[in-house]
Structures are given as structure tokens and as C-alpha cells.
Design an enzyme around this catalytic site. Structure first.
Site, PDB file in Angstrom:
ATOM      1  N   ASP A   1       7.882 -10.545  46.265  1.00  0.00           N
ATOM      2  CA  ASP A   1       8.164  -9.461  47.198  1.00  0.00           C
ATOM      3  C   ASP A   1       9.667  -9.255  47.315  1.00  0.00           C
ATOM      4  OD1 ASP A   1       5.540  -9.123  47.686  1.00  0.00           O
ATOM      5  OD2 ASP A   1       5.515  -9.948  49.702  1.00  0.00           O
TER       6      ASP A   1
ATOM      7  N   SER B   1      14.922 -16.902  54.581  1.00  0.00           N
ATOM      8  CA  SER B   1      14.266 -17.265  53.328  1.00  0.00           C
ATOM      9  C   SER B   1      12.822 -16.812  53.359  1.00  0.00           C
ATOM     10  CB  SER B   1      14.329 -18.791  53.143  1.00  0.00           C
ATOM     11  OG  SER B   1      13.404 -19.235  52.176  1.00  0.00           O
ATOM     12  N   LYS B   2      12.331 -16.320  52.228  1.00  0.00           N
ATOM     13  CA  LYS B   2      10.935 -15.899  52.155  1.00  0.00           C
ATOM     14  C   LYS B   2       9.988 -17.080  52.308  1.00  0.00           C
ATOM     15  CE  LYS B   2      11.416 -13.481  48.274  1.00  0.00           C
ATOM     16  NZ  LYS B   2      11.068 -12.596  47.145  1.00  0.00           N
ATOM     17  N   ARG B   3      10.458 -18.291  52.049  1.00  0.00           N
ATOM     18  CA  ARG B   3       9.615 -19.474  52.226  1.00  0.00           C
ATOM     19  C   ARG B   3       9.407 -19.792  53.704  1.00  0.00           C
ATOM     20  NH1 ARG B   3      12.988 -20.963  48.089  1.00  0.00           N
ATOM     21  NH2 ARG B   3      14.346 -22.114  49.508  1.00  0.00           N
ATOM     22  N   ARG B   4      10.414 -19.512  54.523  1.00  0.00           N
ATOM     23  CA  ARG B   4      10.321 -19.857  55.940  1.00  0.00           C
ATOM     24  C   ARG B   4      10.058 -18.661  56.842  1.00  0.00           C
ATOM     25  NH1 ARG B   4      15.118 -22.273  54.539  1.00  0.00           N
ATOM     26  NH2 ARG B   4      16.258 -20.700  55.751  1.00  0.00           N
TER      27      ARG B   4
END
Length: 499
Positions: free
Chosen positions: A24, A260-263
Site C-alpha cells: 500500500d 510505519s505501516k507495520r505499526r
């Protein structure tokens, strides 16, 4: 140059955004694009979209199309790109491999780069040893000056080499930044510029592409400042004129870490569309992250402004240097301001588009659905912060009477005797000649508030739940008028039968 138009013939600044299609799109892509586009439009230049897809292991199918879709949604449209073409095509790095090799060959021939045959295992061991000894990490130049045969006699040899740039001891580590002023970064080690698979690394590709495409200004996050000496050195080695650099403050989460896209789900650019934010509100919000509000003639500050307003007054020296906390509450407030400022028909169209996108409306809406939604939009405009709130507020208008889902918490919230309220309400409504909100309200007040002696704040809850299935809805009497006599009575009778 490989392009058909010499960069030297261009007029006006040229700026670019160069995302990698690895998932994304990041909200930072829109953040940088906004400044690129504003400056390009203000100065009569061009804004270029380039896709940096040389990291083949991380490519995600469909990600490139998401970049196009989200940036178009935000109105951040580009002049040249993979989907549009342009005088410096191709604009996709994987299609430009023949462009990079001559630059690599030149650096090798002039002794400014060299082959490295070190295996991944050997490099890992080297870094671990440096860290254990508390030494600066970086390549130790084992391969420098050696032929393939000489290097093959040493441990940690791999058959397919990479190419590293040779960083001189006296490399210039400073530059003048449009945002940060006079800046510097630590000395880099000998960076890989060509990978074993023949693809360039980011460091080489970005320099070559920016040069060949005539890019005059590079706008990127402050986390890239450590790479700037590598890039300015490559420009110097190749005898090229470097662009101006503008390193923007980072978007930060509440813990002051880079988002961050992870968090952070909201680091995904698609998330904002899914949640029902308006594109113009998001662009406005991103500008406020590192740029001051508009100061009016009377000295007051105005935080709500259009992209055209932002473009007209943009100056690099007004960009804040410190990172900004990404305040979603502020964005939601701003979005609500934009929703309330919309023309009702415009808002209705956006609500319909959102409901279609999330599947509340399947396929093309019927004329009846459109009429109901347009009639109901004025009832919710003052109550909405996000388009997604329309899903709960207006979905009751889009289902058949027999398919209304009454939520358990809505039933549990009812006080007193809801059956008694409905038994009084139904005949009062059935006898009405006029089905207008004011008449509906008068009849129900007479039957329930006056007739049963129930306080107004408790009197109409059973009707709201029976008609919409929810505790909270648009104004009740107006909703009943829009829904119509037959559907209103059918739903109330059905709900009464369950009590």
C-alpha cells in the site's frame, strides 16, 4: 542521455516523487508529492512520477496501480509518468536497465568503483566482528585492487560480484539544504551501486534517473539525509550538476517515532479513503504538518485552506524543520469542517460513492436509493466527521423492511415498556393524513408524551430502534418522513412483534 529531449532545453523546475511498489502506498508519498506539485505549479515547472522497482524481491502485485489511484484521488496529478509517458520515458526503473550500465562502466574504468566478490556470509561476519570490537561498521575493502583470481583465493568468495563506489577519504559531507540550511551527514562506506542480479541499487539509479530526467529539486524525508553525501559524490564522480535538496520533517506517531505501516494502519494512504476522509481535507492536514497556517490581514491564523492557497504562498524557508506528531483527532476535526462546508448534492454524491466502495450499496444504486440518500444527507451533514459514519447513519434506508437488523445493544438501551410505547404510537401514525415530519412529531408527542406521561428523552427510543435498528440515527421524525408511511409502519409492527 537516452531521452529524446535534452534536459538542458527544459525551463522551470522539475520535481519528482519516486515510490516503490512494495505494498500500500505510504502516506509520506502524498506528503512529498504535495510539496513537489505545489512548487512545480507555482514556478511553471513539471511534476514527474517515477516508479522505483529495482528491489524485485519486495514487489507487490497491484501496488503500482494503487499509487496512481491514491494520488489521483488526492488531486496530486503528475505531468509525466509510466501511465502517461513523456519526453524521458520510460519512467519505470526496471525498464531502464540499459541506462545505468554505461555509468557503472565509466566509474569502473576511471577507478571510481570496483568489483566486490564478498559473499553475504562473509559480510555478516565482518559486521558482527566490527560491532563486537565497537568499530564503525562498513565495508573493509577486501576486494579493492584485486583481480577475480586473486580474490577467489581468499575466504568468503562468491562467483557473481557486485560493484561498489570508491568513497575517497576527503569526500565532502556537506551541502546547502532548502529546508535544513547548511547540513552534513556521516561519512559513508563504499556503497554497492550495482547488485549481483544486474539491477542498480537505489543510490545509483536515483542519481542517474534524476540527471537524465532533468530533475532540479529533490524533495524527500530527513531520514534520507545520511544518503545525500553518497549521491552528491556520485554526481561529482560523473561530472554532473546535482539538484537542490529539500529534506522534509518526518511524520511522527505519538511516541515521536517515524510512522510505519507495520505499526500504524494510517501510514497506509488507502486507509484514509477506507475511513471516509475527504481528499482535500487530508491534503490540507498534511500541509499543516510542517507549514504554518495562513495569516490573515488582521493577524489571525486560518488553518483551513485549499491546495491552490497553499501553492500560491509556498516558500521553502517557511517549512518547519522539526517533525510533526500525526494527530488523527485534528484530522478528523478538519474533515468534519470540510464535510459541513460541502454543497449538499456534492456530499450526497460522495456518500453514495463511499457506500458503493465499502459494499453497502452493491453495483449501481437504484433511483429510489439515490432519492432516499439525497433526501437524508441534510439530516446527517452536521453530525458527520467521516464519510464512513454514513454507513451506520443511513444504511437503514437501503435495506428492505424485513431485513432491518436490530442491534442487541439498541434493544438493551430501551427504558420502561417499549411495547406500550409502540402500542400507542402505531394507531397514532396510522390515523395521520399528512406524512410530514412536523405532523409525525405532533401526533407521537400527543400519544406518548402526553398520553402515557413518558418524558420526551425516553419516549421515542423504541421508534428509533424499530425503524433504524440502532440507538443513534439521523433526526427521527425527518427520517420517518423520508422512509415513508408504509415502510415506517411495517418496521414498527415487526419490531413490536418481537417484544
Amino acid at each position: 542521455m537516452t531521452a529524446s529531449t535534452p534536459a538542458s532545453t527544459l525551463t522551470g523546475p522539475r520535481l519528482r516523487v519516486a515510490p516503490s511498489p512494495t505494498g500500500d502506498p505510504h502516506v509520506g508519498t502524498a506528503y512529498m508529492s504535495m510539496f513537489d506539485l505545489a512548487y512545480a505549479r507555482q514556478q511553471g515547472g513539471q511534476f514527474v512520477l517515477r516508479i522505483e522497482d529495482t528491489d524485485r524481491k519486495r514487489l507487490v502485485e497491484g501496488a503500482e496501480e494503487q499509487v496512481y489511484d491514491t494520488l489521483h484521488w488526492l488531486g496530486l496529478d503528475w505531468d509525466e509518468g509510466p501511465d502517461k509517458g513523456g519526453p524521458f520515458a520510460p519512467y519505470r526503473q526496471s525498464e531502464r536497465l540499459e541506462t545505468y550500465q554505461p555509468y557503472v562502466d565509466r566509474l569502473l574504468a576511471e577507478g571510481k568503483a570496483y568489483h566486490c566478490w564478498c559473499s553475504a556470509e562473509r559480510l555478516t561476519q565482518m559486521r558482527e566482528r566490527q560491532q563486537k570490537l565497537k568499530q564503525a561498521t562498513g565495508y573493509d575493502r577486501l576486494c579493492l585492487g584485486k583481480t577475480r583470481e586473486e580474490r577467489a583465493e581468499l575466504p568468503g568468495f562468491t562467483q557473481t560480484p557486485v560493484v561498489r563506489m570508491l568513497v575517497p577519504e576527503d569526500v565532502d559531507l556537506t551541502w546547502d539544504d532548502l529546508v535544513m540550511g547548511r547540513s552534513s551527514a556521516p561519512r559513508p562506506d563504499d556503497q554497492v551501486i550495482l547488485k549481483a542480479d544486474g539491477f542498480p541499487t537505489y543510490h545509483l539509479a536515483v542519481v542517474v534517473d534524476d540527471h537524465e530526467m532533468g530533475i532540479t529539486h529533490v524533495v524527500r524525508g530527513q531520514d534520507w539525509m545520511s544518503s545525500t553525501p553518497k549521491h552528491t559524490l556520485l554526481y561529482q564522480m560523473l561530472g554532473l550538476e546535482p539538484p537542490k535538496f529539500a529534506h522534509m520533517p518526518q511524520l511522527l506517531e505519538s511516541g515521536k517515532k517515524k510512522i510505519s505501516k507495520r505499526r500504524n494502519p494510517w501510514a497506509r494512504l488507502t486507509w484514509f479513503r477506507e475511513q471516509g476522509y475527504l481528499p482535500e481535507a487530508l491534503v490540507n492536514f498534511l500541509a499543516l504538518q510542517c507549514y504554518p497556517p495562513i495569516v490573515e490581514a488582521d493577524g489571525s491564523e486560518r488553518e483551513i485552506f485549499t491546495f491552490a492557497d497553499f501553492t500560491e504562498r509556498f516558500q521553502w524557508d517557511k517549512v518547519k524543520r522539526a517533525g510533526a506528531i500525526f494527530n488523527l483527532d485534528k484530522l478528523e476535526w478538519l474533515n468534519g469542517q470540510y464535510i459541513r462546508a460541502l454543497d449538499v448534492d456534492d456530499l450526497a454524491d460522495r456518500i453514495v460513492a463511499h457506500l458503493r466502495r465499502v459494499g453497502v450499496i452493491e453495483g449501481e444504486p437504484t433511483d429510489e436509493q439515490l432519492a432516499l440518500l439525497r433526501a437524508a444527507t441534510p439530516l446527517v451533514q452536521e453530525r458527520m466527521q467521516l464519510l464512513s459514519e454514513a454507513e451506520g447513519m443511513l444504511a437503514f434506508l437501503l435495506v428492505a423492511d424485513e431485513d432491518v437488523l436490530v442491534e442487541d445493544d439498541a434493544v438493551a438501551s430501551l427504558k420502561g415498556d417499549p411495547a406500550q410505547v409502540l402500542d400507542a404510537a402505531l394507531p397514532a401514525l396510522e390515523s395521520l393524513d399528512s406524512w410530514a415530519a412536523d405532523d409525525i412529531q405532533a401526533a407521537l408527542r400527543a400519544a406518548i408524551v402526553d398520553g402515557l406521561g413518558i418524558k420526551p428523552r425516553l419516549a421515542f427510543g423504541p421508534l428509533r430502534v424499530g425503524i433504524t435498528g440502532r440507538r443513534v440515527s439521523p433526526p427521527l421524525f425527518e427520517s420517518m418522513e423520508i422512509l415513508g408511511r408504509e415502510s415506517t409502519l411495517a418496521r414498527l409492527r415487526s419490531f413490536r412483534a418481537t417484544l
